[in-house]
Design a protein around this motif. Structure first.
Motif, PDB file in Angstrom:
ATOM      1  N   GLY A 101      13.931   3.953  -2.361  1.00  0.00           N
ATOM      2  CA  GLY A 101      13.536   5.083  -3.197  1.00  0.00           C
ATOM      3  C   GLY A 101      12.894   4.715  -4.511  1.00  0.00           C
ATOM      4  N   SER A 102      12.454   3.476  -4.662  1.00  0.00           N
ATOM      5  CA  SER A 102      11.927   3.044  -5.960  1.00  0.00           C
ATOM      6  C   SER A 102      10.424   3.216  -6.109  1.00  0.00           C
ATOM      7  CB  SER A 102      12.286   1.575  -6.203  1.00  0.00           C
ATOM      8  OG  SER A 102      11.633   0.739  -5.251  1.00  0.00           O
ATOM      9  N   ARG A 103       9.690   3.171  -4.997  1.00  0.00           N
ATOM     10  CA  ARG A 103       8.227   3.225  -5.073  1.00  0.00           C
ATOM     11  C   ARG A 103       7.657   4.093  -3.966  1.00  0.00           C
ATOM     12  NH1 ARG A 103       6.943  -2.729  -4.229  1.00  0.00           N
ATOM     13  NH2 ARG A 103       8.968  -2.584  -3.230  1.00  0.00           N
ATOM     14  N   ILE A 104       6.445   4.587  -4.215  1.00  0.00           N
ATOM     15  CA  ILE A 104       5.723   5.339  -3.207  1.00  0.00           C
ATOM     16  C   ILE A 104       4.337   4.715  -3.034  1.00  0.00           C
ATOM     17  CG2 ILE A 104       4.959   7.039  -4.924  1.00  0.00           C
ATOM     18  CD1 ILE A 104       5.067   9.128  -2.658  1.00  0.00           C
ATOM     19  N   ASN A 111     -11.718   5.621  -1.911  1.00  0.00           N
ATOM     20  CA  ASN A 111     -12.035   4.328  -2.527  1.00  0.00           C
ATOM     21  C   ASN A 111     -11.335   3.150  -1.857  1.00  0.00           C
ATOM     22  OD1 ASN A 111      -9.411   4.546  -3.437  1.00  0.00           O
ATOM     23  ND2 ASN A 111      -9.920   4.777  -5.609  1.00  0.00           N
ATOM     24  N   ASN A 112     -10.776   3.388  -0.658  1.00  0.00           N
ATOM     25  CA  ASN A 112     -10.242   2.303   0.184  1.00  0.00           C
ATOM     26  C   ASN A 112      -9.123   1.517  -0.494  1.00  0.00           C
ATOM     27  OD1 ASN A 112     -12.349   3.102   1.902  1.00  0.00           O
ATOM     28  ND2 ASN A 112     -13.738   1.566   1.055  1.00  0.00           N
ATOM     29  N   THR A 113      -8.250   2.245  -1.157  1.00  0.00           N
ATOM     30  CA  THR A 113      -7.143   1.587  -1.841  1.00  0.00           C
ATOM     31  C   THR A 113      -5.815   2.271  -1.528  1.00  0.00           C
ATOM     32  OG1 THR A 113      -7.280   2.957  -3.841  1.00  0.00           O
ATOM     33  CG2 THR A 113      -8.615   0.935  -3.788  1.00  0.00           C
ATOM     34  N   ILE A 114      -4.753   1.555  -1.856  1.00  0.00           N
ATOM     35  CA  ILE A 114      -3.402   2.089  -1.861  1.00  0.00           C
ATOM     36  C   ILE A 114      -2.888   2.039  -3.292  1.00  0.00           C
ATOM     37  CG2 ILE A 114      -1.033   1.790  -1.027  1.00  0.00           C
ATOM     38  CD1 ILE A 114      -2.975   2.588   1.177  1.00  0.00           C
ATOM     39  N   SER A 115      -2.433   3.185  -3.794  1.00  0.00           N
ATOM     40  CA  SER A 115      -1.788   3.214  -5.102  1.00  0.00           C
ATOM     41  C   SER A 115      -0.285   3.036  -4.920  1.00  0.00           C
ATOM     42  CB  SER A 115      -2.041   4.553  -5.807  1.00  0.00           C
ATOM     43  OG  SER A 115      -3.410   4.716  -6.100  1.00  0.00           O
ATOM     44  N   VAL A 116       0.300   2.153  -5.684  1.00  0.00           N
ATOM     45  CA  VAL A 116       1.753   1.954  -5.680  1.00  0.00           C
ATOM     46  C   VAL A 116       2.309   2.627  -6.929  1.00  0.00           C
ATOM     47  CG1 VAL A 116       3.635   0.288  -5.554  1.00  0.00           C
ATOM     48  CG2 VAL A 116       1.417  -0.252  -4.506  1.00  0.00           C
ATOM     49  N   THR A 123       4.370   6.655 -12.485  1.00  0.00           N
ATOM     50  CA  THR A 123       3.128   6.004 -12.902  1.00  0.00           C
ATOM     51  C   THR A 123       2.667   4.998 -11.849  1.00  0.00           C
ATOM     52  OG1 THR A 123       4.366   4.299 -14.094  1.00  0.00           O
ATOM     53  CG2 THR A 123       3.620   6.221 -15.366  1.00  0.00           C
ATOM     54  N   VAL A 124       1.346   4.802 -11.776  1.00  0.00           N
ATOM     55  CA  VAL A 124       0.768   3.814 -10.863  1.00  0.00           C
ATOM     56  C   VAL A 124       0.974   2.426 -11.450  1.00  0.00           C
ATOM     57  CG1 VAL A 124      -1.342   2.986  -9.762  1.00  0.00           C
ATOM     58  CG2 VAL A 124      -0.946   5.449  -9.987  1.00  0.00           C
ATOM     59  N   ILE A 125       1.614   1.537 -10.671  1.00  0.00           N
ATOM     60  CA  ILE A 125       1.907   0.196 -11.169  1.00  0.00           C
ATOM     61  C   ILE A 125       1.095  -0.885 -10.471  1.00  0.00           C
ATOM     62  CG2 ILE A 125       4.226   0.777 -11.961  1.00  0.00           C
ATOM     63  CD1 ILE A 125       5.302  -0.471  -9.352  1.00  0.00           C
ATOM     64  N   ALA A 126       0.418  -0.535  -9.363  1.00  0.00           N
ATOM     65  CA  ALA A 126      -0.404  -1.528  -8.661  1.00  0.00           C
ATOM     66  C   ALA A 126      -1.425  -0.799  -7.791  1.00  0.00           C
ATOM     67  CB  ALA A 126       0.453  -2.448  -7.799  1.00  0.00           C
TER      68      ALA A 126
END
Length: 313
Positions: A101-104, A111-116, A123-126
């Motif tokens: 349950g810590s990240r989504i 734009n062919n990306t995954i937001s972590v 907040t987006v961290i990666a």
């Protein structure tokens, strides 16, 4: 209108009845269905074109990907209200939450990306670059790997969730869409919409070990809690294929509504919920008989896309 998937996710604590949540791009709401009565009991207004949803393991928050305005709405499942809005890095599509349950992990189609996203801070961290037009996301039960279907590069990206790096790219069929992982984490099942088949990936070696032909334009996929069967929505043939995962063969076909897309299975494995986009309703299938036992009207000219199951508060 975009076509989507259904997924049922069980929180860690059971309290009362099981609820189903359905995203409605047609009227920018999330509907709540009481699965004991199969009646729609509530609508929550979100932002533009809600497309898919994910629920935290404790069942307290739902994250809704709003494809129309590059945001994610955060719903408090006790208050039945939106409590936060997260701005993403692209058009959000599929999303999945880590088992702790810590990240989504959110797929950004444009734009062919995954937001972590860090769930504690919203907040987006990666940002992880994957294939072309990432669509759906699934995370292994141990939380170590994330599988992403890339619709326009005909492959699946495998992300190491500890390092947020792509560790493998697997060629599958034409236009991969849905993805589901077996409860033991040993296999990932991927629907290939324009190949009319499902690719079975051995997650230990990240290689396709079987190809199963199903109906026309397979879209969503869900696996029973015991791992014995996979249910596939066939968008173009208005039916569901039931796959025996021991033999990787289709053992039943169930007719449902018009353009089935999303699919999910209740925590006890007894019922499957299917969203029929062009019928504006949800079909309920009894897994013991593989027959439709109920049809739930969503209404409002909406296109139900995905169902999430949580336990009622």
């Amino acid at each position: 209108m975009k076509k989507g998937r259904i997924q049922l996710i069980t929180p860690s604590s059971i309290i009362y009845s099981v609820l189903a949540y359905v995203a409605n791009p047609g009227n920018n709401t999330v509907s709540i269905i009481d699965t004991e009565t199969n009646l729609m009991i509530y609508n929550i207004l979100v932002r533009s074109i809600p497309y898919r949803l994910a629920i935290t393991p404790d069942g307290r928050r739902i994250f809704v990907a709003n494809y129309g305005d590059l945001t994610i709405s955060v719903i408090d499942t006790i208050a039945h209200a939106v409590t936060a809005t997260i701005f993403t890095e692209g058009d959000p599509s599929g999303l999945a939450i880590t088992p702790d349950g810590s990240r989504i992990f959110v797929a950004n189609e444009d734009n062919n990306t995954i937001s972590v996203i860090d769930i504690a801070t919203n907040t987006v961290i990666a940002t992880v670059y994957v294939g072309t037009t990432p669509n759906e996301v699934a995370i292994t039960p141990d939380g170590k790997c994330t599988y992403v279907t890339n619709a326009d590069s005909d492959n699946v990206s495998v992300i190491n969730t500890n390092t947020n790096t792509v560790i493998s790219t697997i060629s599958v069929g034409y236009k991969p869409s849905g993805v589901a992982i077996t409860p033991d984490g040993n296999h990932a099942y991927v629907t290939n919409k324009f190949s009319d088949n499902v690719s079975v990936i051995n997650t230990a070696i990240n290689t396709v070990i079987s190809t199963i032909f199903v109906g026309y334009k397979p879209s969503g996929i869900a696996i029973t809690p015991d791992g014995n069967h996979a249910y596939v929505t066939n968008l173009g043939s208005n039916n569901i294929s039931v796959i025996n995962t021991a033999t990787n063969t289709v053992t039943a076909t169930v007719s449902v509504g018009d353009a089935p897309s999303g699919i999910a299975i209740t925590p006890d494995g007894t019922h499957v919920y299917v969203t029929n986009e062009f019928s504006d309703n949800v079909s309920v299938i009894n897994t013991a008989t593989n027959t439709v036992t109920s049809t739930i009207d969503i209404g409002s000219n909406s296109f139900p896309v995905r169902i999430l199951i949580k336990n009622g508060m």
